[in-house]
Design a protein around this motif. Structure first.
Motif, PDB file in Angstrom:
ATOM      1  N   GLU A  14       0.834  -1.203   0.000  1.00 38.32           N
ATOM      2  CA  GLU A  14       0.000   0.000   0.000  1.00 38.32           C
ATOM      3  C   GLU A  14       0.862   1.244   0.000  1.00 38.32           C
ATOM      4  O   GLU A  14       1.972   1.242   0.525  1.00 38.32           O
ATOM      5  CB  GLU A  14      -0.867   0.020   1.254  1.00 38.32           C
ATOM      6  CG  GLU A  14      -1.916  -1.045   1.260  1.00 38.32           C
ATOM      7  CD  GLU A  14      -2.729  -0.966   2.538  1.00 38.32           C
ATOM      8  OE1 GLU A  14      -3.951  -0.873   2.436  1.00 38.32           O
ATOM      9  OE2 GLU A  14      -2.124  -0.960   3.613  1.00 38.32           O
ATOM     10  N   CYS A  15       0.323   2.327  -0.545  1.00 36.44           N
ATOM     11  CA  CYS A  15       1.088   3.563  -0.659  1.00 36.44           C
ATOM     12  C   CYS A  15       0.140   4.738  -0.474  1.00 36.44           C
ATOM     13  O   CYS A  15      -0.989   4.727  -0.951  1.00 36.44           O
ATOM     14  CB  CYS A  15       1.735   3.560  -2.039  1.00 36.44           C
ATOM     15  SG  CYS A  15       2.116   5.157  -2.680  1.00 36.44           S
ATOM     16  N   GLY A  16       0.583   5.761   0.268  1.00 34.66           N
ATOM     17  CA  GLY A  16      -0.274   6.924   0.529  1.00 34.66           C
ATOM     18  C   GLY A  16       0.201   8.176  -0.164  1.00 34.66           C
ATOM     19  O   GLY A  16      -0.165   9.281   0.239  1.00 34.66           O
ATOM     20  N   CYS A  17       1.030   8.027  -1.205  1.00 35.38           N
ATOM     21  CA  CYS A  17       1.614   9.218  -1.847  1.00 35.38           C
ATOM     22  C   CYS A  17       0.586   9.964  -2.699  1.00 35.38           C
ATOM     23  O   CYS A  17      -0.275   9.355  -3.319  1.00 35.38           O
ATOM     24  CB  CYS A  17       2.782   8.814  -2.730  1.00 35.38           C
ATOM     25  SG  CYS A  17       4.121   8.076  -1.809  1.00 35.38           S
ATOM     26  N   LYS A  18       0.718  11.297  -2.725  1.00 39.11           N
ATOM     27  CA  LYS A  18      -0.123  12.153  -3.579  1.00 39.11           C
ATOM     28  C   LYS A  18       0.795  13.141  -4.273  1.00 39.11           C
ATOM     29  O   LYS A  18       1.856  13.475  -3.734  1.00 39.11           O
ATOM     30  CB  LYS A  18      -1.124  12.943  -2.737  1.00 39.11           C
ATOM     31  CG  LYS A  18      -2.161  12.099  -2.050  1.00 39.11           C
ATOM     32  CD  LYS A  18      -3.027  13.003  -1.190  1.00 39.11           C
ATOM     33  CE  LYS A  18      -3.697  12.201  -0.083  1.00 39.11           C
ATOM     34  NZ  LYS A  18      -3.903  12.948   1.124  1.00 39.11           N
ATOM     35  N   ARG A  21       4.947  13.602  -4.423  1.00 42.08           N
ATOM     36  CA  ARG A  21       5.614  12.732  -3.456  1.00 42.08           C
ATOM     37  C   ARG A  21       5.603  11.287  -3.955  1.00 42.08           C
ATOM     38  O   ARG A  21       4.615  10.838  -4.529  1.00 42.08           O
ATOM     39  CB  ARG A  21       4.911  12.797  -2.105  1.00 42.08           C
ATOM     40  CG  ARG A  21       4.763  14.177  -1.562  1.00 42.08           C
ATOM     41  CD  ARG A  21       5.984  14.613  -0.781  1.00 42.08           C
ATOM     42  NE  ARG A  21       5.764  15.919  -0.214  1.00 42.08           N
ATOM     43  CZ  ARG A  21       6.152  17.054  -0.797  1.00 42.08           C
ATOM     44  NH1 ARG A  21       6.774  17.022  -1.947  1.00 42.08           N
ATOM     45  NH2 ARG A  21       5.924  18.212  -0.237  1.00 42.08           N
ATOM     46  N   THR A  22       6.661  10.574  -3.690  1.00 44.95           N
ATOM     47  CA  THR A  22       6.715   9.165  -4.086  1.00 44.95           C
ATOM     48  C   THR A  22       7.388   8.338  -3.002  1.00 44.95           C
ATOM     49  O   THR A  22       8.029   8.871  -2.109  1.00 44.95           O
ATOM     50  CB  THR A  22       7.521   8.979  -5.399  1.00 44.95           C
ATOM     51  OG1 THR A  22       8.866   9.420  -5.169  1.00 44.95           O
ATOM     52  CG2 THR A  22       6.917   9.731  -6.560  1.00 44.95           C
ATOM     53  N   CYS A  23       7.222   7.023  -3.127  1.00 44.71           N
ATOM     54  CA  CYS A  23       7.974   6.097  -2.288  1.00 44.71           C
ATOM     55  C   CYS A  23       8.398   4.943  -3.195  1.00 44.71           C
ATOM     56  O   CYS A  23       8.046   4.907  -4.370  1.00 44.71           O
ATOM     57  CB  CYS A  23       7.126   5.599  -1.119  1.00 44.71           C
ATOM     58  SG  CYS A  23       5.779   4.522  -1.593  1.00 44.71           S
ATOM     59  N   LEU A  24       9.127   3.979  -2.668  1.00 46.12           N
ATOM     60  CA  LEU A  24       9.607   2.875  -3.507  1.00 46.12           C
ATOM     61  C   LEU A  24       8.446   2.071  -4.083  1.00 46.12           C
ATOM     62  O   LEU A  24       8.533   1.549  -5.184  1.00 46.12           O
ATOM     63  CB  LEU A  24      10.521   1.964  -2.689  1.00 46.12           C
ATOM     64  CG  LEU A  24      11.893   2.537  -2.336  1.00 46.12           C
ATOM     65  CD1 LEU A  24      12.680   1.539  -1.494  1.00 46.12           C
ATOM     66  CD2 LEU A  24      12.678   2.884  -3.594  1.00 46.12           C
ATOM     67  N   ILE A  25       7.329   1.996  -3.339  1.00 40.73           N
ATOM     68  CA  ILE A  25       6.205   1.177  -3.801  1.00 40.73           C
ATOM     69  C   ILE A  25       5.602   1.779  -5.069  1.00 40.73           C
ATOM     70  O   ILE A  25       5.471   1.106  -6.093  1.00 40.73           O
ATOM     71  CB  ILE A  25       5.129   1.060  -2.700  1.00 40.73           C
ATOM     72  CG1 ILE A  25       5.732   0.329  -1.488  1.00 40.73           C
ATOM     73  CG2 ILE A  25       3.893   0.341  -3.211  1.00 40.73           C
ATOM     74  CD1 ILE A  25       4.874   0.376  -0.248  1.00 40.73           C
ATOM     75  N   CYS A  26       5.252   3.078  -5.044  1.00 42.49           N
ATOM     76  CA  CYS A  26       4.617   3.655  -6.239  1.00 42.49           C
ATOM     77  C   CYS A  26       5.637   3.879  -7.350  1.00 42.49           C
ATOM     78  O   CYS A  26       5.293   3.812  -8.534  1.00 42.49           O
ATOM     79  CB  CYS A  26       3.841   4.928  -5.909  1.00 42.49           C
ATOM     80  SG  CYS A  26       4.778   6.237  -5.146  1.00 42.49           S
ATOM     81  N   GLU A  27       6.909   4.096  -7.018  1.00 43.89           N
ATOM     82  CA  GLU A  27       7.914   4.243  -8.074  1.00 43.89           C
ATOM     83  C   GLU A  27       8.050   2.933  -8.844  1.00 43.89           C
ATOM     84  O   GLU A  27       8.215   2.910 -10.054  1.00 43.89           O
ATOM     85  CB  GLU A  27       9.261   4.649  -7.469  1.00 43.89           C
ATOM     86  CG  GLU A  27       9.309   6.123  -7.065  1.00 43.89           C
ATOM     87  CD  GLU A  27      10.527   6.468  -6.221  1.00 43.89           C
ATOM     88  OE1 GLU A  27      11.538   5.749  -6.297  1.00 43.89           O
ATOM     89  OE2 GLU A  27      10.448   7.460  -5.472  1.00 43.89           O
TER      90      GLU A  27
HETATM   91 ZN   LIG Z   1       4.193   5.898  -2.820  1.00 41.01          ZN
END
Ligand SMILES: [Zn+2]
Length: 219
Positions: A14-18, A21-27
């Motif tokens: 799961e990822c909460g980026c908007k 902003r990014t994290c390894l999961i959505c990247e």
């Molecule tokens: Zn993310």
């Protein structure tokens, strides 16, 4: 693929980026480079020394042996025992964690804040978790933290597998006052402070124990 995905713990899917902003999961899901780019700035690293209160040039860098006073920071080691740490984390995990930006997860205890209008709404806020009482009481025993009264408590969960991070930012002094207290648990943490203002910085020879006025140099 479905079987492989099922083996990944839920917190790593799961990822909460908007927005940007990014994290390894959505990247990983988006593929390609993240929308942000690191600035090509040349940076120099100085490390805070809690014995002297000075920021000291990194070893084997151009500024090894040089330093400048860095007031306003206080580092308290072993603020809680390992047993207290385990109990704090156990109690935190009894409450749900919410997904936040840049791979973080959070638990917020405090009034609702409108940062733009600089207003607070206190309805629905019924205080900090009970386990924070002793932590806050103990904070008040340290010089510099006398009378410290937290306005809110935000528990943040940073996880390397999610690429958790937080962008450099200025905190809102109108709300939190001049003292920000972080209690780090479970793993070593690096807190980076950066200086973007142009201009020069007066460096001295790094003090060995008590800071003394030594040879000056300007960069
Ligand atoms: Zn993310």
């Amino acid at each position: 693929m479905a079987a492989a995905a099922a083996e990944v713990p839920e917190v790593l899917r799961e990822c909460g980026c908007k927005g940007i902003r990014t994290c390894l999961i959505c990247e990983r899901q988006r593929g390609g480079d993240p929308p942000w780019q690191l600035p090509p700035a040349k940076t120099h690293h100085f490390i805070y020394c809690s014995d002297t209160g000075w920021a000291v040039g990194s070893e084997e860098s151009d500024f090894e042996g040089w330093a400048f006073p860095f007031p306003g920071v206080m580092l308290i080691e072993d603020f809680v025992t390992q047993e207290e740490e385990a109990e704090l984390v156990r109690l935190m995990d009894c409450d749900p964690w919410k997904l936040s930006q840049s791979g973080r997860r959070k638990q917020d205890y405090g009034p609702k804040v409108n940062f733009r209008k600089q207003k607070l709404k206190t309805e629905g806020f019924c205080g900090l978790p009970s386990f924070s009482r002793e932590v806050v009481r103990r904070m008040g025993l340290y010089p510099g933290l006398e009378g410290f009264q937290p306005v809110e408590q935000c528990n943040l969960d940073y996880c390397p597998e999610r690429g958790s991070a937080i962008d450099p930012h200025l905190d809102d002094a109108w709300l939190w006052g001049e003292r920000l207290v972080s209690l780090n648990l479970l793993s070593p943490t690096v807190l980076s402070m950066c200086r973007e203002a142009p201009g020069s910085l007066l460096l001295c020879s790094a003090p060995s124990a008590a800071p003394e006025v030594l040879v000056d140099s300007v960069i």
